[in-house]
Design an enzyme around this catalytic site. Structure first.
Site, PDB file in Angstrom:
ATOM      1  N   ILE A  28       0.844  -1.206   0.000  1.00 41.70           N
ATOM      2  CA  ILE A  28       0.000   0.000   0.000  1.00 41.70           C
ATOM      3  C   ILE A  28       0.875   1.250   0.000  1.00 41.70           C
ATOM      4  CG2 ILE A  28      -1.801   1.287   1.225  1.00 41.70           C
ATOM      5  CD1 ILE A  28      -2.485  -1.270   2.724  1.00 41.70           C
ATOM      6  N   ASP A  42       5.528  -5.688  15.578  1.00 42.29           N
ATOM      7  CA  ASP A  42       5.684  -5.235  14.191  1.00 42.29           C
ATOM      8  C   ASP A  42       4.723  -4.066  13.921  1.00 42.29           C
ATOM      9  OD1 ASP A  42       6.527  -5.857  11.245  1.00 42.29           O
ATOM     10  OD2 ASP A  42       4.339  -5.866  11.187  1.00 42.29           O
ATOM     11  N   LYS A  62       5.473  -0.043  13.007  1.00 43.89           N
ATOM     12  CA  LYS A  62       4.851   0.634  11.858  1.00 43.89           C
ATOM     13  C   LYS A  62       4.083   1.881  12.276  1.00 43.89           C
ATOM     14  CE  LYS A  62       4.543  -3.585   9.095  1.00 43.89           C
ATOM     15  NZ  LYS A  62       3.741  -4.791   8.842  1.00 43.89           N
TER      16      LYS A  62
HETATM   17  N1  LIG Z   1       5.192  -9.641   9.002  1.00 43.85           N
HETATM   18  C1  LIG Z   1       4.650  -8.470   8.410  1.00 43.85           C
HETATM   19  C2  LIG Z   1       5.204  -8.335   7.014  1.00 43.85           C
HETATM   20  C3  LIG Z   1       4.986  -7.002   6.464  1.00 43.85           C
HETATM   21  O1  LIG Z   1       5.396  -5.982   6.996  1.00 43.85           O
HETATM   22  C4  LIG Z   1       3.140  -8.575   8.345  1.00 43.85           C
HETATM   23  O2  LIG Z   1       2.615  -9.656   8.577  1.00 43.85           O
HETATM   24  O3  LIG Z   1       2.491  -7.542   8.101  1.00 43.85           O
HETATM   25 NA    NA Z   2       3.686   0.772   1.925  1.00 44.47          NA
END
Ligand SMILES: N[C@@H](CC=O)C(=O)O
Ligand code: NA
Ligand SMILES: NC(=O)C1=CN([C@@H]2O[C@H](COP(=O)(O)OP(=O)(O)OC[C@H]3O[C@@H](n4cnc5c(N)ncnc54)[C@H](OP(=O)(O)O)[C@@H]3O)[C@@H](O)[C@H]2O)C=CC1
Length: 431
Positions: free
Chosen positions: A133, A198, A202
């Site tokens: 995206i 994760d 982000k």
């Molecule tokens: N492990 C991450 C990979 C992408 O950033 C996810 O599952 O989103």
């Molecule tokens: Na992106």
């Protein structure tokens, strides 16, 4: 002469990127200007899904970042070290960077961008958030004139894939996680996905762009999906919600210069009529509210080889275009100019709705006692449901109106100490 790439990593993302770059037909003509010059991996013995000349594949990654012929380093190896040191060395050597590594950027962004600004090079990271995206460039460019009020995202493909299959098929958590790993969605250590880490990396990156300041990762509140049970998914469904792992960054008072913001990741009950409720499987979506634009939602595949390669390659293309038209000054819309840290509001001050499930001894007046504890702390209830039994214990589910989190937690502690309460198996926030 072509622009020479040194690619660090040839796993899911590296392979997808090489495949895209090797198959230029019908794509942007500038791709023809790119040469896959060196690719660094850990093992030369592994079988690869792409064919590269023997002279290209190597295990000495230091040699790649120190090679004066390399123009752009594409870091798709993941992990913190040696990824961080290799990026810094490449920058010191005057190379532009494309990275998919949100873990490195969210932790070492200040060091990396400060070095990049000093060296006059760009660090591009479209693939680091939302996979395929486009969200980094839109926040840096197309939306940058807006005063952003909130960024609410489903930004982890693995956990959205797991929650969707648990909801739609009643599947078992660990079976679905194994599938997500086979499909190449999960991180090398899937704990980062499942524990929300994760997504925290982000949202730290998105919050930094949206609210124009640096974010300390330790200030991002983070809860993963391990505690989300089939029981809660079923109750949420009955109450008109779906459960999603949301990453949220929002202002807590009207926008001003450097407003305090709340930045958090947690499983959340999302009303079925909210646009984020219908984002299923590996898809991600980022719902942005700003002034004057109103609401915008960016949607697409959040992980996987092809989707991520699309973002990596578009960053490479942007750099190739910049190199072709090079001017002395860096483009301020591509670079990073943050100097200060954002003020982060403590979770106790957050105002939100809550869902809580109680297991109670089947005594008369329990609901009244729970209501009294909540009432004493100014927590008003939107709904109270007593539907099921688990053995001898009655199950009571409540959804509150908006409440200050600190007040809600105090009421919960008081409820927990009531003799009629056996346990409080789940507490989730409601969007
Ligand atoms: N492990 C991450 C990979 C992408 O950033 C996810 O599952 O989103
Ligand atoms: Na992106
Ligand atoms: N998978 C996805 O859908 C997405 C991933 N990302 C990010 O992209 C990055 C890469 O992810 P992914 O492709 O899935 O990871 P993989 O584990 O599939 O691939 C990693 C690659 O890097 C190489 N590598 C790792 N460490 C070293 C080292 N120390 N020395 C030499 N080579 C090394 C590996 O070599 P070898 O092959 O020899 O083992 C492998 O080729 C991560 O930062 C991830 O967070 C971002 C968006 C989506």
């Amino acid at each position: 002469m072509g622009v020479k790439l040194g690619i660090l990593g040839l796993g899911t993302v590296g392979t997808g990127t090489v495949q895209l770059l090797q198959d230029g037909t019908g794509r942007h003509p500038l791709l023809q200007e790119i040469e896959i010059y060196k690719v660094g991996v850990r093992s030369l013995d592994k079988s690869r899904a792409v064919t590269l000349p023997k002279s290209v594949l190597m295990t000495d990654l230091d040699a790649i970042v120190n090679d004066p012929k390399v123009d752009i380093i594409v870091e798709v190896m993941g992990g913190l070290e040696p990824a961080r040191s290799l990026i810094l060395k490449a920058i010191e050597n005057g190379k532009h960077i494309v990275t998919a590594n949100k873990a490195v950027i969210s932790r070492f962004g200040e060091e990396i961008f400060t070095s990049a600004n000093k060296a006059g090079v760009y660090v591009m990271l479209e693939a680091a958030v939302g996979g395929g995206i486009p969200v980094i460039q839109p926040l840096k460019q197309s939306l940058s004139v807006n005063r952003i009020q909130s960024v609410t995202g489903i930004v982890n493909g693995t956990t959205n894939y797991i929650l969707t299959r648990m909801q739609l098929e009643g599947s078992n958590f660990s079976d679905v996680l194994a599938d997500a790993q086979k499909l190449g969605y999960a991180e090398a250590d899937p704990t980062a996905d499942v524990e929300g880490l994760d997504a925290a990396d982000k949202i730290a990156i998105l919050a930094s762009l949206a609210f124009d300041g640096r974010i300390k990762l330790e200030d991002v509140y983070c809860e993963g999906i391990r505690q989300v049970s089939k029981t809660d998914i079923a109750y949420a469904e009955k109450l008109g919600f779906v459960i999603k792992l949301l990453a949220i960054a929002q202002t807590v008072i009207p926008p001003s210069s450097n407003p305090p913001i709340s930045v958090r990741v947690h499983p959340t009950l999302v009303p079925k009529n909210h646009p984020l409720a219908s984002i299923n499987g590996v898809n991600n979506a980022i719902f942005i509210e700003g002034e004057p634009i109103g609401q915008v939602m960016l949607f697409g595949p959040g992980a996987g080889a092809g989707a991520t390669a699309s973002s990596v390659s578009s960053d490479i293309l942007n750099l190739v275009a910049s190199l072709k038209t090079s001017t002395a000054l860096p483009n301020p819309l591509l670079g990073c100019r943050h100097q200060h840290y954002c003020q982060i509001t403590p979770m106790a001050e957050l105002v939100t709705r809550f869902y809580a499930r109680f297991l109670t001894r089947d005594q008369s007046g329990v609901i009244g006692k729970i209501g009294t504890c909540f009432g004493d702390r100014g927590v008003s209830l939107e709904s109270v449901v007593q539907t099921g039994f688990q053995g001898e214990l009655a199950e009571i589910v409540v959804v509150t109106h908006d409440v200050r989190e600190g007040d809600f937690r105090q009421a919960l502690a008081e409820i927990h100490s009531l003799p009629a309460i056996d346990s409080i198996p789940s507490v989730l926030r409601v969007l």
